[in-house]
Scaffold this motif. Structure first.
Motif, PDB file in Angstrom:
ATOM      1  N   LEU A 133      -1.775  -7.972   8.490  1.00  0.00           N
ATOM      2  CA  LEU A 133      -1.225  -8.147   7.370  1.00  0.00           C
ATOM      3  C   LEU A 133      -0.965  -7.094   6.416  1.00  0.00           C
ATOM      4  N   ASP A 134       0.181  -7.237   6.007  1.00  0.00           N
ATOM      5  CA  ASP A 134       0.240  -6.777   4.376  1.00  0.00           C
ATOM      6  C   ASP A 134      -0.095  -7.181   3.220  1.00  0.00           C
ATOM      7  N   VAL A 135      -1.438  -6.845   2.319  1.00  0.00           N
ATOM      8  CA  VAL A 135      -1.866  -7.223   1.297  1.00  0.00           C
ATOM      9  C   VAL A 135      -1.314  -6.209  -0.281  1.00  0.00           C
ATOM     10  N   LYS A 136      -0.246  -6.753  -0.955  1.00  0.00           N
ATOM     11  CA  LYS A 136      -0.395  -5.704  -1.880  1.00  0.00           C
ATOM     12  C   LYS A 136      -0.780  -5.866  -3.370  1.00  0.00           C
ATOM     13  N   PRO A 137      -0.709  -4.939  -3.927  1.00  0.00           N
ATOM     14  CA  PRO A 137      -1.753  -5.337  -5.132  1.00  0.00           C
ATOM     15  C   PRO A 137      -0.545  -4.661  -5.803  1.00  0.00           C
ATOM     16  N   TRP A 138      -1.000  -5.548  -7.314  1.00  0.00           N
ATOM     17  CA  TRP A 138      -0.610  -5.447  -8.503  1.00  0.00           C
ATOM     18  C   TRP A 138      -0.095  -3.967  -9.397  1.00  0.00           C
ATOM     19  N   ASP A 139      -0.787  -2.753  -8.921  1.00  0.00           N
ATOM     20  CA  ASP A 139      -0.214  -1.406  -9.422  1.00  0.00           C
ATOM     21  C   ASP A 139      -1.395  -0.794  -8.796  1.00  0.00           C
ATOM     22  N   THR A 142      -5.373  -1.148  -9.805  1.00  0.00           N
ATOM     23  CA  THR A 142      -5.807  -2.494  -8.810  1.00  0.00           C
ATOM     24  C   THR A 142      -6.773  -2.225  -7.927  1.00  0.00           C
ATOM     25  N   ASP A 143      -8.041  -2.183  -8.383  1.00  0.00           N
ATOM     26  CA  ASP A 143      -9.494  -1.590  -7.513  1.00  0.00           C
ATOM     27  C   ASP A 143      -9.095  -2.375  -6.265  1.00  0.00           C
ATOM     28  N   MET A 144      -8.780  -1.656  -4.957  1.00  0.00           N
ATOM     29  CA  MET A 144      -8.677  -2.250  -3.798  1.00  0.00           C
ATOM     30  C   MET A 144      -9.830  -2.177  -2.628  1.00  0.00           C
ATOM     31  N   LYS A 145     -10.708  -1.831  -3.021  1.00  0.00           N
ATOM     32  CA  LYS A 145     -12.354  -2.459  -2.612  1.00  0.00           C
ATOM     33  C   LYS A 145     -12.242  -3.623  -2.848  1.00  0.00           C
ATOM     34  N   ALA A 146     -12.450  -4.269  -3.989  1.00  0.00           N
ATOM     35  CA  ALA A 146     -12.627  -5.393  -4.778  1.00  0.00           C
ATOM     36  C   ALA A 146     -11.332  -6.350  -4.347  1.00  0.00           C
ATOM     37  N   LEU A 147      -9.651  -5.781  -4.118  1.00  0.00           N
ATOM     38  CA  LEU A 147      -9.685  -6.958  -2.847  1.00  0.00           C
ATOM     39  C   LEU A 147      -9.394  -6.162  -1.870  1.00  0.00           C
ATOM     40  N   GLU A 148      -9.567  -5.746  -1.045  1.00  0.00           N
ATOM     41  CA  GLU A 148     -10.242  -6.046   0.973  1.00  0.00           C
ATOM     42  C   GLU A 148     -11.330  -7.314   0.957  1.00  0.00           C
ATOM     43  N   LYS A 175      -1.113  -0.442  -0.256  1.00  0.00           N
ATOM     44  CA  LYS A 175      -1.169  -1.670   0.307  1.00  0.00           C
ATOM     45  C   LYS A 175      -2.342  -2.203   1.271  1.00  0.00           C
ATOM     46  N   LEU A 176      -3.072  -2.547   1.360  1.00  0.00           N
ATOM     47  CA  LEU A 176      -3.742  -3.066   2.251  1.00  0.00           C
ATOM     48  C   LEU A 176      -3.052  -3.675   3.334  1.00  0.00           C
ATOM     49  N   GLN A 177      -3.158  -2.775   4.519  1.00  0.00           N
ATOM     50  CA  GLN A 177      -2.747  -3.453   6.049  1.00  0.00           C
ATOM     51  C   GLN A 177      -4.027  -3.964   6.820  1.00  0.00           C
ATOM     52  N   ILE A 178      -4.529  -5.207   7.028  1.00  0.00           N
ATOM     53  CA  ILE A 178      -5.513  -5.415   7.960  1.00  0.00           C
ATOM     54  C   ILE A 178      -5.368  -6.118   9.366  1.00  0.00           C
ATOM     55  N   THR A 179      -6.067  -5.853  10.361  1.00  0.00           N
ATOM     56  CA  THR A 179      -5.743  -6.408  11.434  1.00  0.00           C
ATOM     57  C   THR A 179      -6.430  -7.904  11.284  1.00  0.00           C
ATOM     58  N   LEU A 180      -6.145  -8.996  11.963  1.00  0.00           N
ATOM     59  CA  LEU A 180      -7.236 -10.119  12.549  1.00  0.00           C
ATOM     60  C   LEU A 180      -6.761 -10.906  13.479  1.00  0.00           C
ATOM     61  N   VAL A 181      -7.442 -11.582  13.752  1.00  0.00           N
ATOM     62  CA  VAL A 181      -7.275 -12.846  15.105  1.00  0.00           C
ATOM     63  C   VAL A 181      -7.818 -13.509  14.852  1.00  0.00           C
ATOM     64  N   GLU A 198      -5.178 -17.471  -4.332  1.00  0.00           N
ATOM     65  CA  GLU A 198      -5.812 -17.617  -4.936  1.00  0.00           C
ATOM     66  C   GLU A 198      -6.473 -15.837  -5.887  1.00  0.00           C
ATOM     67  N   PHE A 199      -6.546 -15.026  -4.990  1.00  0.00           N
ATOM     68  CA  PHE A 199      -6.995 -14.020  -5.674  1.00  0.00           C
ATOM     69  C   PHE A 199      -5.888 -13.023  -6.697  1.00  0.00           C
ATOM     70  N   GLU A 200      -5.406 -13.887  -6.600  1.00  0.00           N
ATOM     71  CA  GLU A 200      -4.361 -13.061  -8.049  1.00  0.00           C
ATOM     72  C   GLU A 200      -4.886 -11.731  -8.784  1.00  0.00           C
ATOM     73  N   ASP A 201      -6.091 -11.468  -9.615  1.00  0.00           N
ATOM     74  CA  ASP A 201      -6.085 -10.660 -10.289  1.00  0.00           C
ATOM     75  C   ASP A 201      -5.801  -9.077  -9.453  1.00  0.00           C
ATOM     76  N   TYR A 202      -6.096  -9.545  -7.652  1.00  0.00           N
ATOM     77  CA  TYR A 202      -6.019  -8.377  -7.121  1.00  0.00           C
ATOM     78  C   TYR A 202      -4.807  -7.932  -6.045  1.00  0.00           C
ATOM     79  N   ILE A 203      -4.459  -9.435  -5.427  1.00  0.00           N
ATOM     80  CA  ILE A 203      -2.883  -9.294  -5.077  1.00  0.00           C
ATOM     81  C   ILE A 203      -2.169  -9.958  -5.332  1.00  0.00           C
ATOM     82  N   GLN A 204      -0.569  -9.147  -5.533  1.00  0.00           N
ATOM     83  CA  GLN A 204       0.759  -9.648  -5.831  1.00  0.00           C
ATOM     84  C   GLN A 204       1.516 -10.065  -4.886  1.00  0.00           C
ATOM     85  N   SER A 205       1.252  -9.926  -3.156  1.00  0.00           N
ATOM     86  CA  SER A 205       1.504 -10.762  -2.284  1.00  0.00           C
ATOM     87  C   SER A 205       1.256 -10.158  -0.783  1.00  0.00           C
TER      88      SER A 205
END
Length: 214
Positions: A133-139, A142-148, A175-181, A198-205
């Motif tokens: 999953l690719d998780v893109k921040p706003w700019d 963005t605090d990527m640690k808090a996003l993750e 962007k945060l690229q994360i693996t999940l099962v 719903e984490f709109e303060d960190y996540i754009q898409s």
């Protein structure tokens, strides 16, 4: 033994075995006297019992109990009477209606349990998928640690978060690229992405970069 199949049919109409609640030497003794599978249309209960005891063929010698009750049954006495040979009280070969009803319920419960056990043993493997999953921040601010941490805070049955990394996408933004099962029947990716949004303060898409069935 063919002449006694009618008696055996009546006996097994409310019982699973010749004696007791598990296969025993009494069943083995009577089984050998029957010799061959009976006519299922005439003796359905005997047929059911015969098939069941036959499935234990490899274990006949090691089944518990003794053949005494089976011998007594073949000789014309009920197994219960053989077990109580020293008892002067009259033995009721058929039991009361209440006893028959209770026995019928017990047999029903036993068959349901056997069916459920077989069904559980044949259960299909759980379908799972590995998703990137690719998780893109706003700019770039963005605090990527808090996003993750926000992403991993989502917990549900059938979801397991794996490894992650930050991937540059330009202009200093990563962007945060994360693996999940996921278990396919329990976790919907659409629902998961809605929760992440719903984490709109960190996540754009979010986007599914890769998906593979296990």
């Amino acid at each position: 033994m063919s002449a006694d199949l009618t008696k055996l049919e009546q006996h097994l109409a409310t019982r699973s075995y010749v004696e007791g609640y598990t296969p025993s030497q009494a069943d083995v003794h009577v089984f050998k006297l029957v010799a061959s599978a009976p006519d299922a249309s005439k003796f359905p209960h005997v047929t059911r019992w015969y098939t069941h005891i036959k499935s234990y063929a490899a274990e006949h010698a090691s089944l518990p109990g003794s053949s005494t009750a089976g011998e007594a049954f073949a000789a014309g006495a009920a197994p219960a009477a053989a077990a109580a040979a020293d008892d002067d009280d009259e033995v009721d070969l058929f039991g009361s209606d209440e006893e028959e009803d209770a026995e019928a319920e017990r047999i029903k419960a036993e068959r349901v349990a056997e069916y459920n056990a077989k069904k559980a043993g044949k259960a299909k493997p759980v379908a799972k998928s590995v998703v990137t999953l690719d998780v893109k921040p706003w700019d770039d601010e963005t605090d990527m640690k808090a996003l993750e941490e926000s992403v991993r805070s989502i917990e549900q049955d059938g979801l397991l978060w794996g490894a992650s990394k930050l991937v540059p996408i330009g202009y200093g933004i990563k962007k945060l690229q994360i693996t999940l099962v996921i278990e396919d029947e329990k976790v919907s990716l659409d629902d998961l992405q809605e929760k992440l949004a719903e984490f709109e303060d960190y996540i754009q898409s979010t986007d599914v970069a890769a998906m593979q069935k296990l």
